[in-house]
Motif scaffolding. Sequence first.
Motif, PDB file in Angstrom:
ATOM      1  N   GLY A   1       1.434  -2.506   8.902  1.00 31.90           N
ATOM      2  CA  GLY A   1       3.047  -2.390   8.473  1.00 31.90           C
ATOM      3  C   GLY A   1       3.561  -1.151   7.864  1.00 31.90           C
ATOM      4  N   SER A   2       2.819  -0.366   7.060  1.00 37.39           N
ATOM      5  CA  SER A   2       3.153   0.612   6.266  1.00 37.39           C
ATOM      6  C   SER A   2       3.842   1.487   7.219  1.00 37.39           C
ATOM      7  N   LEU A   3       4.959   2.265   6.588  1.00 37.30           N
ATOM      8  CA  LEU A   3       5.990   3.156   7.597  1.00 37.30           C
ATOM      9  C   LEU A   3       5.344   4.751   6.798  1.00 37.30           C
ATOM     10  N   LEU A   4       5.052   5.503   7.867  1.00 34.94           N
ATOM     11  CA  LEU A   4       4.788   6.795   7.579  1.00 34.94           C
ATOM     12  C   LEU A   4       5.786   7.761   8.260  1.00 34.94           C
ATOM     13  N   ARG A   5       6.433   8.534   7.505  1.00 31.54           N
ATOM     14  CA  ARG A   5       7.485   9.522   7.999  1.00 31.54           C
ATOM     15  C   ARG A   5       6.682  10.971   8.320  1.00 31.54           C
TER      16      ARG A   5
END
Length: 191
Positions: A6-10
């Motif tokens: 679930g971690s977001l990486l832009r």
Amino acid sequence: MYLEGGSLLRITADTLLRFGLQTGMDLSEETVVQLQEAQHRYEVRSRGAHMASNRMLSKKELTDRLERRGASEEEAEETADWLEELGALDDVGYAAAVTRHYGRMGYGALRVRQELQRRGIDRVLWDDALAQLPDTQESIELLLRQKCKGKQPTAEEGRKLSAMLQRRGFTWQEIRPVLSHFLENEELPED
């Protein structure tokens, strides 16, 4: 891009294409680290571009600000170089703007040099920028007229005026001829 867990990486479109990313793709730990580094690089560049768009800065000022906000020295310098290539940073134009600003405010070459040095402008650029300063004698005359307001200054006032002009970055050799005209029969201070 959301990673497993679930971690977001832009990431940018360029990063997406460079890594050939697709939905549902399995990524190795090495690839995830590379993507995180690319994200961090993008964030530093974005922060630098935002800083440079808010006001004129020298490369040195920008790198110092980026380092204070967590970028490494290498990342900050790379970002400054990138922005200079794009034309968002221009030390030549910045030095000229600083010189014009302080010249209009009635400061002499010595004080403007201090300001250029404080702002991290390379010494190689100083001479061209300082050539844009208004005529020294005219600047001193204007300041003296403003301070004297049409009155004849005394010798003591002449010493104070001389000290004020020296604090503004004028040399005694520049001050003396103009001040002697204003003081007329009064005795000039020695320095």
